[in-house]
Design an enzyme around this catalytic site. Structure first.
Site, PDB file in Angstrom:
ATOM      1  N   HIS A  82      58.993  42.835  35.408  1.00 44.50           N
ATOM      2  CA  HIS A  82      57.884  42.493  34.496  1.00 44.50           C
ATOM      3  C   HIS A  82      57.366  41.111  34.889  1.00 44.50           C
ATOM      4  CE1 HIS A  82      56.561  42.129  29.966  1.00 44.50           C
ATOM      5  NE2 HIS A  82      55.590  42.573  30.717  1.00 44.50           N
TER       6      HIS A  82
ATOM      7  N   ASN B 251      47.428  41.909  18.803  1.00 39.90           N
ATOM      8  CA  ASN B 251      47.744  42.581  20.071  1.00 39.90           C
ATOM      9  C   ASN B 251      46.552  43.403  20.574  1.00 39.90           C
ATOM     10  OD1 ASN B 251      49.503  43.252  22.256  1.00 39.90           O
ATOM     11  ND2 ASN B 251      49.908  45.252  21.320  1.00 39.90           N
TER      12      ASN B 251
ATOM     13  N   ARG C 184      43.516  44.291  22.988  1.00 37.20           N
ATOM     14  CA  ARG C 184      43.594  44.183  24.454  1.00 37.20           C
ATOM     15  C   ARG C 184      42.281  44.533  25.134  1.00 37.20           C
ATOM     16  NH1 ARG C 184      49.026  43.120  26.914  1.00 37.20           N
ATOM     17  NH2 ARG C 184      50.305  42.857  25.071  1.00 37.20           N
TER      18      ARG C 184
ATOM     19  N   GLY D 163      45.826  25.925  32.400  1.00 35.43           N
ATOM     20  CA  GLY D 163      45.595  25.424  33.753  1.00 35.43           C
ATOM     21  C   GLY D 163      46.557  24.306  34.138  1.00 35.43           C
TER      22      GLY D 163
HETATM   23  P1  GTP Z   1      51.648  41.061  28.286  1.00 35.79           P
HETATM   24  O1  GTP Z   1      50.361  41.602  28.766  1.00 35.79           O
HETATM   25  O2  GTP Z   1      51.959  41.454  26.869  1.00 35.79           O
HETATM   26  O3  GTP Z   1      52.808  41.351  29.178  1.00 35.79           O
HETATM   27  O4  GTP Z   1      51.485  39.474  28.114  1.00 35.79           O
HETATM   28  P2  GTP Z   1      51.292  38.227  29.092  1.00 35.79           P
HETATM   29  O5  GTP Z   1      52.630  37.673  29.441  1.00 35.79           O
HETATM   30  O6  GTP Z   1      50.370  38.555  30.208  1.00 35.79           O
HETATM   31  O7  GTP Z   1      50.642  37.144  28.097  1.00 35.79           O
HETATM   32  P3  GTP Z   1      49.208  36.443  28.125  1.00 35.79           P
HETATM   33  O8  GTP Z   1      48.958  35.663  29.375  1.00 35.79           O
HETATM   34  O9  GTP Z   1      48.188  37.449  27.761  1.00 35.79           O
HETATM   35  O10 GTP Z   1      49.368  35.378  26.939  1.00 35.79           O
HETATM   36  C1  GTP Z   1      49.637  35.758  25.623  1.00 35.79           C
HETATM   37  C2  GTP Z   1      49.246  34.673  24.663  1.00 35.79           C
HETATM   38  O11 GTP Z   1      49.867  33.434  25.001  1.00 35.79           O
HETATM   39  C3  GTP Z   1      47.733  34.420  24.633  1.00 35.79           C
HETATM   40  O12 GTP Z   1      47.293  34.344  23.311  1.00 35.79           O
HETATM   41  C4  GTP Z   1      47.597  33.102  25.345  1.00 35.79           C
HETATM   42  O13 GTP Z   1      46.483  32.396  24.898  1.00 35.79           O
HETATM   43  C5  GTP Z   1      48.918  32.392  25.074  1.00 35.79           C
HETATM   44  N1  GTP Z   1      49.287  31.491  26.190  1.00 35.79           N
HETATM   45  C6  GTP Z   1      49.314  31.803  27.510  1.00 35.79           C
HETATM   46  N2  GTP Z   1      49.656  30.731  28.279  1.00 35.79           N
HETATM   47  C7  GTP Z   1      49.855  29.706  27.414  1.00 35.79           C
HETATM   48  C8  GTP Z   1      50.241  28.333  27.592  1.00 35.79           C
HETATM   49  O14 GTP Z   1      50.461  27.833  28.701  1.00 35.79           O
HETATM   50  N3  GTP Z   1      50.373  27.591  26.461  1.00 35.79           N
HETATM   51  C9  GTP Z   1      50.145  28.115  25.212  1.00 35.79           C
HETATM   52  N4  GTP Z   1      50.285  27.321  24.164  1.00 35.79           N
HETATM   53  N5  GTP Z   1      49.765  29.404  25.013  1.00 35.79           N
HETATM   54  C10 GTP Z   1      49.635  30.189  26.092  1.00 35.79           C
HETATM   55  C1  SPV Z   2      53.421  44.356  27.247  1.00 36.28           C
HETATM   56  O1  SPV Z   2      53.668  44.654  26.061  1.00 36.28           O
HETATM   57  O2  SPV Z   2      54.238  43.709  27.954  1.00 36.28           O
HETATM   58  C2  SPV Z   2      52.137  44.733  27.860  1.00 36.28           C
HETATM   59  C3  SPV Z   2      51.245  45.621  27.114  1.00 36.28           C
HETATM   60  O3  SPV Z   2      51.868  44.333  28.986  1.00 36.28           O
HETATM   61  S1  SPV Z   2      51.756  47.270  27.150  1.00 36.28           S
HETATM   62  O4  SPV Z   2      51.049  47.959  28.215  1.00 36.28           O
HETATM   63  O5  SPV Z   2      51.403  47.843  25.850  1.00 36.28           O
HETATM   64  O6  SPV Z   2      53.178  47.358  27.400  1.00 36.28           O
HETATM   65 MN    MN Z   3      53.580  43.236  29.929  1.00 32.09          MN
END
Ligand code: GTP
Ligand code: SPV
Ligand code: MN
Length: 590
Positions: free
Chosen positions: A227, A373, A375, A500
Site C-alpha cells: 500500500h 471520504n 473521492r 509540499g
Molecule cells: P488513500 O487513498 O485512502 O489510501 O489515502 P492517501 O494516503 O492517498 O491520503 P491523501 O493523500 O488523500 O490524504 C488524506 C488527507 O490527509 C487529506 O485530507 C489531506 O489533505 C491530508 N494530508 C495529506 N498530507 C498531509 C500533510 O502533510 N499534513 C497534513 N496536516 N495533512 C495532510
Molecule cells: C483506501 O482506503 O486506502 C483507499 C480507498 O485507497 S479504497 O479504494 O476505497 O480502498
Molecule cells: Mn489506499
C-alpha cells in the site's frame, strides 16, 4: 468483442446462471461503448453529467449513505485454514462462505445487465502485469474500472487461452447493509463482493486484487504488493531517485506522491514526478536492487483537503474525465465542492446525501457538505507531474522506503532504521489514527503494519517473514525510514506545515541514502540533527524542529508495551521481530 478463452467463458456462464442477468455485455473500453453506458447511467440518475466546459467528461455519483467507505468488519480472507488467514484477518471456511454467498448472488442481477470487464493491473504484456475479469451489475463500477485499470481487447489478447486471471464477481444486489461481504479466496484466485457499491469494496482490481490477492501471490512468487505511493525526485543535474512510501488510508500518499517542491528547491531545478499514489508492486531487479511498478491507471483520491494550495497536481488531474463520488454539488454552475477546496462553499448547493442546502449556513451549523471520504476517480495521464516511467514495463529502482502514519505524539517527524531487519520492525509496529476511509470510529490509534492491516491476503506473521526474506535477496537494499507529518501541539494544531514542505524531509532521506549527512543515534534509530532539516522560508525555527524530532522515553515505553501486546496475537511471528522488540526495550531502559 470476442472472447475465445474457454475458461473465462465457462466461468461467466456459471456466474450468469447464478445471478440471472437479462444480458451480458463485454466491455471493450471503446469511447463509443462508454458513451452509451454514460448516457444510460445519466438517464437513470446513477450519474449526473457536470459542466461540460469547466469539467469536460466529468460525472457526479452518490452512494447509499450507509455505503461510503471500505467495510473491514465485512472483509474476509477465505484461505483453506484460519491459520493461513492469520490473526489480523476475518476468516470463514471457504465452502461455508461460498454457500452463504451463492444465496446472496442467486438472482441478484435480475432485470440488470451483467458487464464483463477484462482488465490488466500493470501495463498489458509487461512481465509484471496480472489480469483480472470483473463481472458487475453496476455501470458506475464499469466507468471507474475503465479509469483505474487498463481495460479491453488488448487484455484479452494477452490472456489468450490461459486460465491465469483473477475471477472478480461484484453484485450490488439490493445494497443490504446486513449482507455486505467483500471476500477474497486466495487459493482460488477469486474475489466476491456483494451488497456494496462503494470504491474499495467494488473496484475489485484495487485493494481486493492488487493488494490482498497480489500480496498472497507475491509471497508464493517472491515479490511484494504494498500500500505504497511511488515518487521520483529529479535533481538539477537531471538524475531521478525513487522513493516508495506506505501510509495508511487517508494519511497522505496521494499528497506526497504529487507534491510541488517549495521554492528553495524548485528554483534550483528540483522536480517531483508521480509514478503511483496508492499501490506498488515490488520485485528484486537484475541489479539486485528493489524495483517498483504502479499497477493502477488512475487515482481514486480523497477529495476533502485537496486544493490548489495543498495538492495542485491532484486537483488538475480532476479537471477532465473524472468521476466524483459523495462530494457536494454546486447547482449554479454544475461543478463540485468539498471541504478544503476553497473558502467559498456554494450557496446553492446539494450536500453529499442529496439535500438542497445553503452551503455556508449548512457548514456554520456544523455539518459537512462533502462526505469526509468522498473521492475523485481521475485518469493518471491527467496528472501534470506524471512520471515518464509511468508506463514503463520494468518499473523504477527504489532508493528508500518510508513508513508513516498519523500520530499526534510518539513518532518523530522522521527517523531512519538501523538496517533492513530493524526497518521491517519499524514497518511492522507502525500505528496510526483511523480515518474515514473505513467504516467505524475515526481518530483511534491502532497498529497498522506497513499500512497493510486491512489489505494483507495471508497470515501477517508470514508477511513479516516475507519482508525479511526479500531483504536477504536484495544485494542493494533500499534504506528504510519512518515519518510523521501529523504531530500536534498541546492546542491540537499540526506543528509541521506538511504537504509540499514534506520535500524538506525527503531531501534529508535522500542525503542519508547517499551518505551525505550525519545523524544522531537514539533508542528508536537515527534521527536528523535539527539543523539538517532545511527550514529556509518556513515559519518555524530550529527549536520547533528539535521538538518535532524528539523521542519521549515515557511515551516510547508505552509504545513498546503496545507493540508487545500486538505481537502476542501472532503464532507465526518471526524471531527477528521479537529480537528487535527486545533491542528497543533495552535501548529505552539505558
Ligand atoms: P488513500 O487513498 O485512502 O489510501 O489515502 P492517501 O494516503 O492517498 O491520503 P491523501 O493523500 O488523500 O490524504 C488524506 C488527507 O490527509 C487529506 O485530507 C489531506 O489533505 C491530508 N494530508 C495529506 N498530507 C498531509 C500533510 O502533510 N499534513 C497534513 N496536516 N495533512 C495532510
Ligand atoms: C483506501 O482506503 O486506502 C483507499 C480507498 O485507497 S479504497 O479504494 O476505497 O480502498
Ligand atoms: Mn489506499
Amino acid at each position: 468483442m470476442v472472447i475465445n478463452n474457454a475458461k473465462v467463458n465457462k466461468w461467466v456462464e456459471e456466474v450468469a446462471a447464478l445471478t440471472k442477468p437479462d444480458s451480458i455485455l463485454w466491455i471493450d473500453g471503446s469511447e463509443a461503448q462508454l458513451d452509451m453506458l454514460r448516457a444510460e447511467a445519466c438517464a437513470t440518475g446513477e450519474i449526473i453529467a457536470l459542466n461540460s466546459e469547466l469539467l469536460p467528461g466529468c460525472y457526479y455519483h452518490r452512494t447509499k449513505p450507509t455505503d461510503v467507505a471500505r467495510v473491514e468488519a465485512r472483509t474476509f480472507i477465505c484461505a483453506k485454514t484460519k491459520e493461513e488467514a492469520g490473526p489480523t484477518n476475518n476468516w470463514m471456511d471457504p465452502a461455508e462462505m461460498h454457500a452463504k454467498l451463492d444465496k446472496l448472488y442467486d438472482g441478484s442481477m435480475k432485470g440488470r445487465v451483467m458487464y464483463a470487464i477484462p482488465y490488466s493491473m500493470g501495463v498489458p504484456g509487461s512481465p509484471f502485469a496480472k489480469i483480472g475479469v470483473e463481472l458487475t451489475d453496476s455501470i458506475y463500477v464499469v466507468l471507474n474500472m475503465v479509469i483505474m485499470t487498463r481495460v479491453g481487447q488488448q487484455v484479452v489478447d494477452v490472456l489468450g487461452p490461459d486460465d491465469d486471471f483473477v475471477k472478480c464477481l461484484h453484485s450490488k444486489a439490493d445494497l443490504s447493509d446486513d449482507d455486505k461481504y467483500i471476500v477474497q479466496f486466495p487459493e482460488e484466485n477469486t474475489i466476491m463482493s456483494v451488497n456494496s457499491a462503494y470504491g474499495g469494496n467494488v473496484l475489485l482490481g484495487k485493494k481486493c486484487f492488487a493488494l490482498r490477492i497480489a500480496s498472497y501471490l507475491g509471497k508464493l512468487e517472491g515479490w511484494m504488493a504494498e500500500h505504497m505511493l511511488i515518487l521520483g525526485i529529479e535533481n538539477p543535474q537531471g538524475e531521478v531517485k525513487y522513493i516508495c512510501a506506505a501510509f495508511p488510508s487517508a494519511c497522505g500518499k496521494t499528497n506526497l506522491a504529487m507534491l510541488i517542491p517549495p521554492s528553495i528547491y524548485k528554483d534550483k531545478g528540483y522536480k517531483v514526478w508521480c509514478v503511483g499514489d496508492d499501490i506498488a508492486w515490488l520485485r528484486v531487479g537484475p541489479d539486485g536492487g528493489l524495483w517498483a511498478v504502479n499497477p493502477e491507471n488512475g487515482f481514486f483520491g480523497v477529495a476533502p483537503g485537496t486544493s490548489e494550495k495543498t495538492n495542485y497536481n491532484a486537483l488538475m488531474s480532476t479537471k477532465k474525465g473524472t468521476i466524483f463520488t459523495n462530494v457536494a454539488r454546486n447547482l449554479d454552475n454544475d461543478t463540485v465542492w468539498w471541504e478544503g477546496l476553497d473558502k467559498n462553499p456554494p450557496v446553492n448547493a446539494e450536500e453529499w446525501k442529496g439535500a438542497k442546502v445553503n452551503g455556508p449556513e449548512f457548514i456554520a451549523s456544523g455539518e459537512k457538505l462533502a462526505h469526509p471520504n468522498s473521492r475523485f476517480t481521475a485518469p493518471a495521464e491527467n496528472c501534470p507531474c506524471i512520471s515518464k516511467e509511468f508506463n514503463s514495463k520494468d518499473g523504477v529502482p527504489v532508493s528508500a522506503i518510508i513508513f508513516g502514519g498519523r500520530r499526534a505524539k510518539a513518532a518523530p517527524l522522521v527517523y531512519q532504521s538501523r538496517n533492513w531487519q530493524h526497518g521491517v520492525f519499524v514497518g511492522a509496529t507502525m500505528a496510526s489514527e483511523t480515518t474515514a476511509a473505513a467504516a467505524g470510529a475515526v481518530g483511534v490509534v491502532r497498529r497498522d503494519p506497513m499500512a497493510m492491516l486491512p489489505f494483507c491476503g495471508y497470515n501477517m506473521g508470514d508477511y513479516f517473514g516475507h519482508w525479511l526474506e526479500m531483504g536477504k535477496k536484495l544485494t542493494k537494499q533500499p534504506k528504510i525510514f519512518n515519518v510523521n507529518w501529523f504531530r500536534k501541539d498541546d492546542d491540537g494544531n499540526f506543528i509541521w506545515p506538511g504537504f509540499g514542505d514534506n520535500m524538506r524531509v525527503l531531501m534529508w532521506i535522500l542525503d542519508r541514502c547517499e551518505d551525505k549527512v550525519d545523524a544522531d543515534e537514539v533508542a528508536i534509530g537515527y534521527v536528523p540533527k535539527a539543523e539538517d532539516i532545511n527550514i529556509e522560508g518556513l515559519n518555524i525555527d530550529v527549536d520547533t524542529v528539535k521538538e518535532l524530532l524528539s523521542v519521549d522515553k515515557a511515551v516510547w515505553l508505552e509504545e513498546a508495551a503496545g507493540i508487545k501486546e500486538f505481537f502476542a496475537k501472532f503464532d507465526r511471528l518471526p524471531k527477528e521481530m521479537a529480537d528487535e522488540l527486545a533491542t528497543l526495550e533495552a535501548n529505552l531502559s539505558k
